[in-house]
Design a protein around this motif. Structure first.
Motif, PDB file in Angstrom:
ATOM      1  N   TRP A   1     -10.922   8.800  -0.668  1.00 30.06           N
ATOM      2  CA  TRP A   1     -10.189   7.944  -1.631  1.00 30.06           C
ATOM      3  C   TRP A   1     -10.990   6.698  -2.011  1.00 30.06           C
ATOM      4  CZ3 TRP A   1      -7.931  10.049   2.763  1.00 30.06           C
ATOM      5  CH2 TRP A   1      -8.169   9.331   3.957  1.00 30.06           C
TER       6      TRP A   1
ATOM      7  N   GLU B   1      -2.615   6.769   2.479  1.00 31.46           N
ATOM      8  CA  GLU B   1      -1.541   6.419   3.419  1.00 31.46           C
ATOM      9  C   GLU B   1      -0.731   7.620   3.881  1.00 31.46           C
ATOM     10  OE1 GLU B   1      -2.201   3.764   4.608  1.00 31.46           O
ATOM     11  OE2 GLU B   1      -3.265   2.731   3.010  1.00 31.46           O
TER      12      GLU B   1
ATOM     13  N   ASP C   1       0.864  -1.202   0.000  1.00 30.49           N
ATOM     14  CA  ASP C   1       0.000   0.000   0.000  1.00 30.49           C
ATOM     15  C   ASP C   1       0.893   1.241   0.000  1.00 30.49           C
ATOM     16  OD1 ASP C   1      -3.074  -0.845   1.267  1.00 30.49           O
ATOM     17  OD2 ASP C   1      -1.440  -2.231   1.604  1.00 30.49           O
TER      18      ASP C   1
ATOM     19  N   VAL D   1      -6.001   9.574  -4.169  1.00 34.88           N
ATOM     20  CA  VAL D   1      -5.393   8.270  -4.488  1.00 34.88           C
ATOM     21  C   VAL D   1      -5.659   7.240  -3.391  1.00 34.88           C
ATOM     22  CG1 VAL D   1      -3.168   7.107  -4.851  1.00 34.88           C
ATOM     23  CG2 VAL D   1      -3.533   9.405  -5.782  1.00 34.88           C
ATOM     24  N   ASP D   2      -6.188   6.103  -3.798  1.00 24.94           N
ATOM     25  CA  ASP D   2      -6.222   4.937  -2.907  1.00 24.94           C
ATOM     26  C   ASP D   2      -5.298   3.897  -3.544  1.00 24.94           C
ATOM     27  OD1 ASP D   2      -6.749   2.838  -1.230  1.00 24.94           O
ATOM     28  OD2 ASP D   2      -8.901   3.251  -1.114  1.00 24.94           O
ATOM     29  N   PRO D   3      -4.106   3.695  -2.958  1.00 27.44           N
ATOM     30  CA  PRO D   3      -3.111   2.856  -3.642  1.00 27.44           C
ATOM     31  C   PRO D   3      -3.540   1.399  -3.738  1.00 27.44           C
ATOM     32  CG  PRO D   3      -2.369   3.416  -1.423  1.00 27.44           C
ATOM     33  CD  PRO D   3      -3.603   4.235  -1.684  1.00 27.44           C
TER      34      PRO D   3
ATOM     35  N   GLY E   1      -3.646  11.282  -0.442  1.00 27.83           N
ATOM     36  CA  GLY E   1      -3.466   9.829  -0.507  1.00 27.83           C
ATOM     37  C   GLY E   1      -3.861   9.193   0.813  1.00 27.83           C
TER      38      GLY E   1
ATOM     39  N   GLU F   1       1.526   3.946  -3.134  1.00 25.75           N
ATOM     40  CA  GLU F   1       1.181   5.374  -2.997  1.00 25.75           C
ATOM     41  C   GLU F   1       2.416   6.243  -3.250  1.00 25.75           C
ATOM     42  OE1 GLU F   1      -1.711   6.656  -0.123  1.00 25.75           O
ATOM     43  OE2 GLU F   1      -0.452   8.356   0.448  1.00 25.75           O
TER      44      GLU F   1
END
Ligand code: IPD
Ligand code: CA
Ligand code: CA
Ligand code: CA
Length: 263
Positions: A213, A70, A46, A86-88, A68, A50
């Protein structure tokens, strides 16, 4: 004016690279940690995904800002200018336990308006993507406008927390909904559940609490195929807050909201 098709094409190439790195990582031992509670997992993948996406965005679009999950992006308090959300890895628990049913998600907004949405199902190599006003696609296939179905032929996704008592919502209201529809599903990846509504694989998705996200990209896809997206109270979704989420084909949305949720 921003060149959205160039931005989309850059984001696609970064998402594909990140997806390939994640597929390669299946043979490595994962470093798994818990965040807010023991079931809230995060892995080295994760974080690395990111960081990779953010480094690319910063390199090519230094004037854009990034939110993001994280925490490697900026401290975002407003959606002024261009903001990448962003959601990795969405569906980290699935990633850890199943190595499937997870996705990389990027939503790009300008002054609070969704312009580019990307959700990449890494294992199936299915990229759901949309540029505002240009339609939504799954890989090269243009997703058709959604056609309504009667509730008794609908398949809807519900996050399993709906069966638990909670402070925000009378969960008993969902029992008749579950009885009325043809079937219920719970995939454990909000972004994929949005993508499935956009592509007609699901007729609706209901969940009690998501973060920006989790829905940023999905909302952009849904807009392009004519779906309706609100909170469970039928209110506008706050793009920078935690929200309950109810997305569906238009007719299904209004039937459930009026006849079952009494809104
Ligand atoms: C989670 C997934 C899950 C949803 C949770 C999210 P994460 O995202 O989308 O389906 O029910 O609310 O937090 O943490 O795996 O990116
Ligand atoms: Ca998470
Ligand atoms: Ca997520
Ligand atoms: Ca995540």
């Amino acid at each position: 004016m921003a060149n959205w098709s160039k931005i989309e094409s850059d984001a696609k190439s970064w998402i594909y690279t990140a997806g390939e790195t994640i597929r390669q990582s299946f043979q490595n031992v994962l470093q798994i940690q818990s965040k807010s509670n023991p079931d809230d997992l995060v892995t080295n993948m994760d974080k690395e995904t990111e960081q990779f996406l953010i480094s690319k965005i910063n390199e090519i679009y230094p004037e854009h800002r990034i939110l993001g999950e994280e925490g490697f992006g900026h401290d975002i308090q407003s959606l002024e200018g261009i903001v990448w959300i962003v959601d990795p890895i969405d569906g980290t628990m699935n990633f850890v336990h199943q190595q499937r049913n997870f996705a990389i998600s990027i939503g790009i907004y300008e002054d609070g308006v969704g312009q580019v949405g990307l959700i990449y199902d890494v294992v199936h190599d299915e990229l759901y993507h949309a540029v505002r006003g240009k339609g939504a696609f799954m890989n090269d296939y243009k997703l058709p406008d959604l056609k309504d179905v009667p509730l008794n032929q609908a398949v809807i996704a519900l996050n399993a927390t709906w069966v638990m008592e909670n402070k925000r919502f009378d969960h008993n209201l969902l029992v008749p909904v579950a009885k009325a529809v043809r079937g219920t599903r719970s995939y454990g990846s909000a972004t994929l559940e949005f993508a499935y509504v956009a592509s007609g694989r699901l007729d609706a998705y209901i969940t009690l609490r998501l973060a920006p996200w989790d829905f940023a990209a999905g909302l952009i896809l849904l807009e392009e195929v004519g779906a309706k997206a609100t909170t469970l109270d039928g209110e506008k979704i706050n793009l920078l807050g935690q929200n309950s989420i109810f997305v569906a084909k238009k007719g299904i949305h209004s039937t459930i909201l009026k006849d079952y949720l009494n809104k």
